[in-house]
Design an enzyme around this catalytic site. Structure first.
Site, PDB file in Angstrom:
ATOM      1  N   HIS A  47      46.193  18.999  11.266  1.00  0.00           N
ATOM      2  CA  HIS A  47      45.710  17.755  12.168  1.00  0.00           C
ATOM      3  C   HIS A  47      46.702  16.813  12.569  1.00  0.00           C
ATOM      4  CE1 HIS A  47      41.644  18.752  10.437  1.00  0.00           C
ATOM      5  NE2 HIS A  47      42.336  18.705   9.521  1.00  0.00           N
ATOM      6  N   SER A 107      68.345  12.822  32.147  1.00  0.00           N
ATOM      7  CA  SER A 107      67.368  12.422  33.136  1.00  0.00           C
ATOM      8  C   SER A 107      68.245  11.808  34.382  1.00  0.00           C
ATOM      9  CB  SER A 107      66.642  11.201  32.549  1.00  0.00           C
ATOM     10  OG  SER A 107      66.050  10.309  33.580  1.00  0.00           O
ATOM     11  N   LYS A 145      68.320   9.740  27.914  1.00  0.00           N
ATOM     12  CA  LYS A 145      67.525  10.989  27.637  1.00  0.00           C
ATOM     13  C   LYS A 145      68.149  12.296  27.392  1.00  0.00           C
ATOM     14  CE  LYS A 145      63.328  11.225  28.528  1.00  0.00           C
ATOM     15  NZ  LYS A 145      62.683  10.874  29.750  1.00  0.00           N
ATOM     16  N   GLU A 185      59.765  22.932  27.177  1.00  0.00           N
ATOM     17  CA  GLU A 185      58.508  22.406  28.099  1.00  0.00           C
ATOM     18  C   GLU A 185      58.193  23.722  29.057  1.00  0.00           C
ATOM     19  OE1 GLU A 185      58.758  17.777  28.493  1.00  0.00           O
ATOM     20  OE2 GLU A 185      60.836  18.652  28.962  1.00  0.00           O
ATOM     21  N   TYR A 234      38.808  54.210  43.812  1.00  0.00           N
ATOM     22  CA  TYR A 234      39.929  53.181  44.283  1.00  0.00           C
ATOM     23  C   TYR A 234      39.342  52.252  45.461  1.00  0.00           C
ATOM     24  CZ  TYR A 234      43.981  51.483  46.305  1.00  0.00           C
ATOM     25  OH  TYR A 234      45.015  50.686  46.738  1.00  0.00           O
TER      26      TYR A 234
HETATM   27  N1  ARG Z   1      49.671  50.121  47.965  1.00  0.00           N
HETATM   28  C1  ARG Z   1      48.523  50.892  47.565  1.00  0.00           C
HETATM   29  C2  ARG Z   1      48.142  50.013  46.251  1.00  0.00           C
HETATM   30  O1  ARG Z   1      48.971  49.358  45.581  1.00  0.00           O
HETATM   31  C3  ARG Z   1      48.870  52.219  47.220  1.00  0.00           C
HETATM   32  C4  ARG Z   1      47.370  52.967  47.381  1.00  0.00           C
HETATM   33  C5  ARG Z   1      46.770  52.877  48.660  1.00  0.00           C
HETATM   34  N2  ARG Z   1      45.638  53.695  48.679  1.00  0.00           N
HETATM   35  C6  ARG Z   1      44.863  53.613  49.933  1.00  0.00           C
HETATM   36  N3  ARG Z   1      43.940  54.504  50.058  1.00  0.00           N
HETATM   37  N4  ARG Z   1      44.968  52.881  50.735  1.00  0.00           N
HETATM   38  O2  ARG Z   1      47.194  50.191  45.601  1.00  0.00           O
END
Ligand code: ARG
Length: 469
Positions: free
Chosen positions: A166, A287, A293, A300, A327
Site C-alpha cells: 500500500h 527543467s 530540477k 517517465e 481476408y
Molecule cells: N496490403 C495488403 C495488406 O496489408 C496486402 C493484401 C491485399 N490483398 C487484397 N486482396 N487487397 O493486407
C-alpha cells in the site's frame, strides 16, 4: 515516394483489367500501405524466393524463369538495402511494388511469380517472417535487461530498503531482492514471447486468396525453406488469422507494463522525498525554468509509452472482432500497431538495459527509510509467537509497542526492555537482535525469502541461466 498523376494509372497496378477509370488520388492514399509496409520488403523477397523455388520444383515454373526471378529479386534486395528503390504509392503496397520492379528487371518471368499465390497469403507470410525475427530480438533485449538487473542486484544483496505494501513501509527487504522481482517478471515475458513465436511460426502461403490453389504446390517444401515449424492447415483461417499478432502485442503489453512498474518506482525513488537512487545524468534532463530540477524523463516516457502498446492491443482486438471470413482489407491495419509495438518495446528495453547499470543507490537513505516505519513489527510478533503467544495476541501486543515507540519518537528496537515486557512478559534481551534490519532480513531464509543468503543464491541461479543462453 513518387505519386505523380501518371503513376495513378491502374495499368501500373497488378489488377488494372477490370476498371474503366483511375482510382481517385485521395482513395489511393487512403488505401495504400506502401508508406509503412515497405518495412516487410526483405521478408517479402524471402517468401517470394521460396515460392518460386517451389513452383520450379513442382514443374509450374521453368528453371530459366526461376533463375531470372532469383537474379531480379537479388537486384531488388540490393536496391532496397542501398535505399535506392523507388517506392510508388500508385502500386499500393510492398508486394506490388516489388513484383512490378521484378517485371521491369527480368520481364516475363516476373509476371509468372504470382502463380498459385495471392497477396492475402503473401502478406500473412511476410508478417509472420518479419515478426518471428523481431520476437527473437525482443527475447535478446529482455535477456540484456535481466542481466543488467541481476548485476545491480548482486551489488546490493546487503543493501536494506523498506519493502512496501500500500506504499506504506511494511518490512525491510534486500534491494537486490527487490530488483530480482523484475527479473522474474521479464522471464515470464520471455516465455510468453517464445510461446507466441510457436504460433507465429506457421506457414500461410499456399492458401492463395482464400480457398487454396489449383496448382500442385508443395507447401511443406516452402515451410521448410522458410524455417516454419508447421503449416496453417485451413486456407480460410490461414489468410485471415491475426491471432498471432494479437498474442504478440499482448505479450509486449505485459513487457511494457512490467517496465512501467519499475519506471514508476524509479520516479518515486528519485524524488527528494525518497532520495533512494540517482540516475546517470545522460538519462535525466533539467527543467528550462527551475534550475534545481533533475527529471527522470526516461522512466517517465517508458511509463507513458506503455499506454500506446496497450492501445495497440486494443486496436488489434477491435480490428478482428467484426471480420467475416476470410481476408478483408481491414487486416492492412494490423501493421502500424505491430511495427510501433516492436519499436517501442525494443527502444524501451534498450534504454533500461543501458540505464540500470548506472543507477546509484543511496543506501544510507534507504536504510533510514526502512528504520522509520517500524518495519520490524512483524519480526517482534513472530518472536512472541515463538515464545508461545497466539499470533493474534502477539499482533495486539506489538501494535501497542508501535504506539509507544511512536509516542517516544523512537524505533521499536530503541524501546526499553522493561517497557516491552510490560506488554508481553515473555520478552527477553534476545529480542533486540530480531528487531534490527539485518536480523529481520536474515530470518527470512527460505527459497523466495529476502535473506542475503537466499538473494545471493538467486543471483547465482540467474547468472547461471543467463550464461547458458
Ligand atoms: N496490403 C495488403 C495488406 O496489408 C496486402 C493484401 C491485399 N490483398 C487484397 N486482396 N487487397 O493486407
Amino acid at each position: 515516394m513518387s505519386a505523380d498523376s501518371s503513376s495513378l494509372d491502374r495499368k501500373h497496378s497488378g489488377w488494372s483489367g477490370r476498371f474503366s477509370e483511375p482510382v481517385a488520388e485521395f482513395v489511393l492514399r487512403y488505401t495504400a500501405s506502401v508508406g509503412f509496409d515497405q518495412r516487410l520488403a526483405l521478408a517479402d523477397i524471402e517468401g517470394s524466393l521460396a515460392h518460386a523455388a517451389m513452383l520450379a520444383r513442382v514443374g509450374v515454373l521453368s528453371s530459366g524463369d526461376l533463375a531470372d526471378i532469383e537474379r531480379g529479386l537479388a537486384m531488388i534486395r540490393g536496391e532496397i538495402e542501398r535505399g535506392e528503390f523507388d517506392w510508388q504509392l500508385a502500386l499500393e503496397d510492398v508486394h506490388l511494388n516489388i513484383e512490378r520492379r521484378l517485371t521491369e528487371l527480368v520481364g516475363e518471368a516476373g509476371k509468372r511469380l504470382h502463380t498459385g499465390r495471392s497477396r492475402n497469403d503473401q502478406v500473412a507470410t511476410d508478417v509472420r517472417l518479419w515478426l518471428r525475427a523481431e520476437i527473437d530480438r525482443i527475447g535478446d533485449a529482455l535477456g540484456s535487461m535481466q542481466r543488467a538487473l541481476v548485476e545491480q542486484a548482486a551489488a546490493h544483496v546487503d543493501t536494506v530498503m523498506p519493502g512496501f505494501t500500500h506504499l506504506q513501509v511494511a518490512q525491510p527487504v534486500s534491494f537486490g531482492h527487490h530488483l530480482l522481482a523484475y527479473v522474474e517478471m521479464l522471464e515470464r515475458d520471455r516465455e510468453r514471447m517464445l510461446d507466441a513465436r510457436r504460433r507465429v511460426n506457421r506457414l500461410p502461403l499456399g492458401a492463395a486468396a482464400l480457398a487454396g490453389t489449383t496448382f500442385p504446390i508443395d507447401r511443406a517444401f516452402v515451410a521448410d525453406r522458410l524455417g516454419f515449424e508447421a503449416l496453417c492447415e485451413n486456407s480460410l483461417d490461414a489468410v485471415s488469422d491475426r491471432d498471432f499478432a494479437v498474442e504478440f502485442v499482448a505479450a509486449a503489453a505485459l513487457v511494457m507494463t512490467h517496465v512501467s512498474r519499475l519506471a514508476e518506482e524509479l520516479v518515486l525513488w528519485m524524488s527528494p522525498r525518497y532520495g533512494f537512487v540517482r540516475l546517470p545524468d545522460r538519462f535525466t534532463t533539467g527543467s528550462s525554468i527551475m534550475p534545481q530540477k533533475r527529471n527522470p524523463d526516461v522512466p517517465e516516457l517508458a511509463r507513458g509509452k506503455t499506454g500506446r502498446v496497450v492501445g495497440h492491443l486494443t486496436a488489434l482486438l477491435v480490428l478482428m472482432k467484426g471480420q467475416p471470413l476470410a481476408y478483408n482489407k481491414d487486416n492492412q491495419e494490423d501493421k502500424e500497431p505491430l511495427f510501433d509495438t516492436v519499436d517501442t518495446v525494443l527502444d524501451t528495453l534498450r534504454a533500461f538495459s543501458e540505464m540500470i547499470p548506472g543507477i546509484e543507490v543511496d543506501s544510507a537513505e534507504m536504510r533510514r527509510a526502512a528504520e522509520d516505519g517500524f518495519s520490524t513489527a512483524t519480526d517482534l510478533a513472530d518472536y512472541l509467537v515463538k515464545k508461545g503467544l497466539p499470533f493474534r495476541d502477539a499482533h495486539e501486543a506489538v501494535a501497542k509497542a508501535v504506539r509507544r515507540a511512536a509516542e517516544r519518537g523512537c524505533d521499536l528496537a530503541a524501546l526499553p526492555l522493561a517497557e516491552l515486557q510490560e506488554l508481553a512478559p515473555q520478552v527477553d534481551a534476545g529480542v533486540f537482535d530480531r528487531l534490527t534490519l539485518a536480523g529481520s532480513l536474515a530470518a527470512r531464509d527460505h527459497v523466495g525469502g529476502t535473506s542475503p543468503r537466499q538473494v545471493r543464491e538467486q543471483v547465482a541461479r540467474w547468472r547461471d541461466r543467463l550464461d547458458k543462453r
